[in-house]
Design an enzyme around this catalytic site. Sequence first.
Site, PDB file in Angstrom:
ATOM      1  N   GLY A   9      10.615 -47.684 -32.186  1.00  0.00           N
ATOM      2  CA  GLY A   9      12.136 -47.904 -32.270  1.00  0.00           C
ATOM      3  C   GLY A   9      12.369 -47.376 -31.910  1.00  0.00           C
ATOM      4  O   GLY A   9      12.521 -45.819 -31.075  1.00  0.00           O
ATOM      5  N   GLN A  37      20.543 -43.266 -29.048  1.00  0.00           N
ATOM      6  CA  GLN A  37      19.609 -42.324 -28.192  1.00  0.00           C
ATOM      7  C   GLN A  37      19.551 -42.733 -26.419  1.00  0.00           C
ATOM      8  O   GLN A  37      19.113 -42.689 -25.578  1.00  0.00           O
ATOM      9  CB  GLN A  37      18.292 -43.125 -29.019  1.00  0.00           C
ATOM     10  CG  GLN A  37      17.497 -42.373 -30.027  1.00  0.00           C
ATOM     11  CD  GLN A  37      16.024 -42.933 -30.143  1.00  0.00           C
ATOM     12  OE1 GLN A  37      15.639 -43.812 -31.022  1.00  0.00           O
ATOM     13  NE2 GLN A  37      14.921 -42.068 -29.706  1.00  0.00           N
ATOM     14  N   CYS A  46       9.855 -38.152 -31.568  1.00  0.00           N
ATOM     15  CA  CYS A  46      11.768 -38.889 -31.666  1.00  0.00           C
ATOM     16  C   CYS A  46      11.394 -39.207 -30.059  1.00  0.00           C
ATOM     17  O   CYS A  46      11.179 -38.030 -29.553  1.00  0.00           O
ATOM     18  CB  CYS A  46      12.173 -38.165 -32.533  1.00  0.00           C
ATOM     19  SG  CYS A  46      14.076 -39.139 -31.774  1.00  0.00           S
ATOM     20  N   LEU A  47      11.729 -40.162 -29.194  1.00  0.00           N
ATOM     21  CA  LEU A  47      11.708 -39.950 -28.187  1.00  0.00           C
ATOM     22  C   LEU A  47      13.243 -39.278 -27.277  1.00  0.00           C
ATOM     23  O   LEU A  47      12.828 -38.621 -26.742  1.00  0.00           O
ATOM     24  CB  LEU A  47      11.987 -41.294 -27.420  1.00  0.00           C
ATOM     25  CG  LEU A  47      11.066 -42.912 -28.262  1.00  0.00           C
ATOM     26  CD1 LEU A  47      11.452 -44.210 -27.864  1.00  0.00           C
ATOM     27  CD2 LEU A  47       9.643 -42.099 -26.986  1.00  0.00           C
ATOM     28  N   HIS A  85      13.543 -43.323 -39.775  1.00  0.00           N
ATOM     29  CA  HIS A  85      13.770 -42.642 -38.874  1.00  0.00           C
ATOM     30  C   HIS A  85      15.357 -43.267 -38.361  1.00  0.00           C
ATOM     31  O   HIS A  85      15.532 -42.409 -38.015  1.00  0.00           O
ATOM     32  CB  HIS A  85      12.798 -42.847 -37.842  1.00  0.00           C
ATOM     33  CG  HIS A  85      12.670 -41.945 -36.933  1.00  0.00           C
ATOM     34  ND1 HIS A  85      12.019 -41.048 -36.452  1.00  0.00           N
ATOM     35  CD2 HIS A  85      13.095 -41.557 -35.182  1.00  0.00           C
ATOM     36  CE1 HIS A  85      12.146 -40.013 -35.396  1.00  0.00           C
ATOM     37  NE2 HIS A  85      13.255 -41.058 -35.057  1.00  0.00           N
ATOM     38  N   GLU A  86      15.426 -44.389 -37.539  1.00  0.00           N
ATOM     39  CA  GLU A  86      16.113 -44.669 -37.174  1.00  0.00           C
ATOM     40  C   GLU A  86      17.322 -45.307 -37.342  1.00  0.00           C
ATOM     41  O   GLU A  86      18.224 -45.769 -36.970  1.00  0.00           O
ATOM     42  CB  GLU A  86      15.585 -46.813 -36.840  1.00  0.00           C
ATOM     43  CG  GLU A  86      14.254 -46.980 -36.145  1.00  0.00           C
ATOM     44  CD  GLU A  86      13.745 -45.752 -34.564  1.00  0.00           C
ATOM     45  OE1 GLU A  86      14.872 -45.841 -34.131  1.00  0.00           O
ATOM     46  OE2 GLU A  86      13.485 -45.725 -34.570  1.00  0.00           O
ATOM     47  N   HIS A 108      19.043 -42.179 -37.451  1.00  0.00           N
ATOM     48  CA  HIS A 108      19.470 -41.713 -36.275  1.00  0.00           C
ATOM     49  C   HIS A 108      21.426 -42.598 -36.308  1.00  0.00           C
ATOM     50  O   HIS A 108      21.986 -41.754 -35.489  1.00  0.00           O
ATOM     51  CB  HIS A 108      19.055 -42.699 -35.519  1.00  0.00           C
ATOM     52  CG  HIS A 108      18.097 -41.893 -34.465  1.00  0.00           C
ATOM     53  ND1 HIS A 108      18.158 -40.766 -33.686  1.00  0.00           N
ATOM     54  CD2 HIS A 108      16.521 -42.387 -33.613  1.00  0.00           C
ATOM     55  CE1 HIS A 108      16.752 -40.167 -33.815  1.00  0.00           C
ATOM     56  NE2 HIS A 108      16.457 -40.987 -33.663  1.00  0.00           N
TER      57      HIS A 108
END
Length: 183
Positions: free
Chosen positions: A48, A53, A110-111, A152-153, A156
């Site tokens: 994702g 991000q 997480c990226l 999670h997304e 963000h």
Amino acid sequence: MVLKVVQVGDPVLRAKARPLTVEEIRSSKIQTLIVDMRETMYAAPGVGLAAPQIGQSLQLAVIEDKSEYHQKISAADLKTRGRKSVPFHVIINPQIELLTPPQNIFYEGCLSLAGFMAAVPRAEKVRVHCLDQDAKPQAIEACGWYARILQHEIDHLNGRIYIDRMQSETFSTLENYQAQIKG
Ligand code: ZN
């Protein structure tokens, strides 16, 4: 085009992203952004990626959990996590409803916090109302790992990162996490 993924400490990750209008969603600017975010997610690789991000404070995220990502994970781990492949899709202006209490505890990363993991409690089941990449309304009911990805997304898009919800004593480098699992 693969975009740069911003790292924790960048204020864009802490801002509440703004919703997109139907006209914006259909614009070539946003359609190109979706293509680029998809490419960026594959390059990472990740399951994702939310627009903040890549430095854009917009209510948009791309999601895909490819079966090829599951090949190095045991069948038992996939089962306990409720992890199944999820086709590529886009969520825009999402509203999320937790259908179960956030008591499902697994490690996630997480990226935007490259190289770290922590145990994060999440709801097993969620319902999401959003627009898709054609600006069509969608209702998604998800469980297991897919529900975790959505939580999670969408976090963000509201300026939240998993470290806000993690069990802080479990915060670990990816290396130490992997060593623990193997050990
Ligand atoms: Zn993330």
